[in-house]
Design a protein around this motif. Sequence first.
Motif, PDB file in Angstrom:
ATOM      1  N   ILE A  94     -13.844   5.585  -1.451  1.00  0.00           N
ATOM      2  CA  ILE A  94     -13.413   5.221  -0.101  1.00  0.00           C
ATOM      3  C   ILE A  94     -14.150   5.988   0.991  1.00  0.00           C
ATOM      4  O   ILE A  94     -13.906   5.760   2.181  1.00  0.00           O
ATOM      5  CB  ILE A  94     -11.886   5.388   0.081  1.00  0.00           C
ATOM      6  N   TRP A 131      -7.104  -3.365   7.533  1.00  0.00           N
ATOM      7  CA  TRP A 131      -7.249  -4.270   6.389  1.00  0.00           C
ATOM      8  C   TRP A 131      -7.494  -5.705   6.776  1.00  0.00           C
ATOM      9  O   TRP A 131      -7.879  -6.526   5.938  1.00  0.00           O
ATOM     10  CB  TRP A 131      -6.029  -4.157   5.481  1.00  0.00           C
ATOM     11  N   THR A 172       0.909   3.874  -3.194  1.00  0.00           N
ATOM     12  CA  THR A 172       0.516   5.272  -3.047  1.00  0.00           C
ATOM     13  C   THR A 172       1.592   6.199  -3.583  1.00  0.00           C
ATOM     14  O   THR A 172       1.310   7.167  -4.306  1.00  0.00           O
ATOM     15  CB  THR A 172       0.225   5.592  -1.566  1.00  0.00           C
ATOM     16  N   MET A 200     -10.067   4.214   5.863  1.00  0.00           N
ATOM     17  CA  MET A 200      -9.298   4.987   4.885  1.00  0.00           C
ATOM     18  C   MET A 200      -9.736   6.448   4.905  1.00  0.00           C
ATOM     19  O   MET A 200     -10.907   6.748   5.118  1.00  0.00           O
ATOM     20  CB  MET A 200      -9.507   4.424   3.469  1.00  0.00           C
ATOM     21  N   SER A 234     -10.124  -2.797  -7.783  1.00  0.00           N
ATOM     22  CA  SER A 234      -8.770  -3.301  -7.529  1.00  0.00           C
ATOM     23  C   SER A 234      -8.427  -4.449  -8.468  1.00  0.00           C
ATOM     24  O   SER A 234      -7.321  -4.528  -9.007  1.00  0.00           O
ATOM     25  CB  SER A 234      -8.648  -3.756  -6.071  1.00  0.00           C
ATOM     26  N   HIS A 249       0.819  -1.208   0.000  1.00  0.00           N
ATOM     27  CA  HIS A 249       0.000   0.000   0.000  1.00  0.00           C
ATOM     28  C   HIS A 249       0.858   1.266   0.000  1.00  0.00           C
ATOM     29  O   HIS A 249       0.547   2.230  -0.704  1.00  0.00           O
ATOM     30  CB  HIS A 249      -0.920   0.009   1.213  1.00  0.00           C
ATOM     31  N   ASP A 275      -4.579   4.638   6.248  1.00  0.00           N
ATOM     32  CA  ASP A 275      -4.724   3.457   5.392  1.00  0.00           C
ATOM     33  C   ASP A 275      -4.555   2.265   6.328  1.00  0.00           C
ATOM     34  O   ASP A 275      -3.445   1.794   6.559  1.00  0.00           O
ATOM     35  CB  ASP A 275      -3.655   3.486   4.302  1.00  0.00           C
ATOM     36  N   CYS A 293      -6.124   0.878  -3.433  1.00  0.00           N
ATOM     37  CA  CYS A 293      -5.778   1.648  -2.239  1.00  0.00           C
ATOM     38  C   CYS A 293      -4.731   2.706  -2.585  1.00  0.00           C
ATOM     39  O   CYS A 293      -4.866   3.877  -2.221  1.00  0.00           O
ATOM     40  CB  CYS A 293      -5.261   0.720  -1.153  1.00  0.00           C
ATOM     41  N   ALA A 308      -6.296  -5.393  -2.101  1.00  0.00           N
ATOM     42  CA  ALA A 308      -6.694  -3.993  -2.269  1.00  0.00           C
ATOM     43  C   ALA A 308      -5.533  -3.098  -2.670  1.00  0.00           C
ATOM     44  O   ALA A 308      -5.721  -1.892  -2.837  1.00  0.00           O
ATOM     45  CB  ALA A 308      -7.306  -3.476  -0.960  1.00  0.00           C
TER      46      ALA A 308
END
Length: 415
Positions: A391, A362, A46, A348, A95, A42, A359, A373, A369
Amino acid sequence: MPFSLLKYGLKNDYPFEQDADLPVPSELKSSYDVVIIGAGGHGVATAYYLAKYHGITNVAVLEKGYLGGGNTARNTAVIRSNYLTSEGVRFYSESVKLFKELSNEFDFNIMYTERGQLTLAHTDATVRAFRQRAEVNKHFGGRTELIGPQEIRELVPTLNMNPAHMPVLAGLWHMDGATARHDAVAWGYAKGATQRGVELHQLTEVTDIIVEKGRVTGVKTNRGTIQCGCAIQAVAGHSSLMAAKAGFRMPITTYPLQAMVTQPVKPFLDPLVSSSALHCYVQQTSRGEIVFGGGSDPYPLYNTRSTLELKESLLAHAIEMFPFMANLRLMRQWAGITDMTSDYSPIMGLSPVENYYLDAGWGTWGFKATPICGKTMAELVASGGKVPALIAPFAMDRFDVFRQVNEMGATAASH
């Protein structure tokens, strides 16, 4: 074909990418526009979307261990979107779409393999629930349907149709179910991000969050203090601990989650097969190994140890499903730590601290994801805190106003 492949492999001018490795670690700068805490899937996803699609490259990804060394390296790499709620199905369906194109996106093979997931129903109540899930999935573009015993036999001829004296009445057949190499996903995102100027700092632990007048202004690390315009925490099982450093609590409890794998055998199982009644799921990797997974341990713990108790109970259920597996040898066992919310959905978006984004939460489905994400968190940062609609249902304040997104029971092996 074999001779042409051999000729290609022995060529002197075989194409080799000189910059295949990540950049050599540099010294930390005094400030960054964005600090991302956690270099799992994640975190680096990002960073990648921030750099490639929003032009934000003054970004530091801080990892106390090594790239993808947390839950990203400690999962069974299942990808699916057959969830219970409309919010969950929409999110995970996006996703899956991104996963399908990641190899082309990276120019790097993540070994994405669409195999389908079969979840077994042993009671009339489960059959009814599966029928509802199938319809919700179809409504949002997923390929999911309820199938009967004969179709199950054709899909998985080696399956015991009466495991533990619980006859298989039906199955939820999710054709979009897939797997991918978790380490390849992390490396693909990290490589793409660092090539665009993002800095990845491994062995850099965040020891404290600096908050001034309700706004995050920096982070303290074992290598010094960094100022930042905003920060994102993406630390999986340690989410509640990191939030505490920023001065607020999260409705998260952390549990260990164990899995194991056998010696490799010849291919016999293409779909991913699971039974929530038996708390077990089984899949075969491309290398021939059989992977077993189940529910989380029943007690909170920040530890990635494995236990004999879980091994015995999980394997007993797997053998009920596939009796011949009793003759296989177990090769290794591992565990991750899962950040579970009470409604089994993530957290989120915004936090009580300005410009400090979340974040988290999970549980057991963070890997699947990863692309969406990363994409939505990057949109959140680039917009200056405007939460993407996809989200918005996962905001932390949903627990204050009783708008939970209940995904309890949507796991492959119910907890």
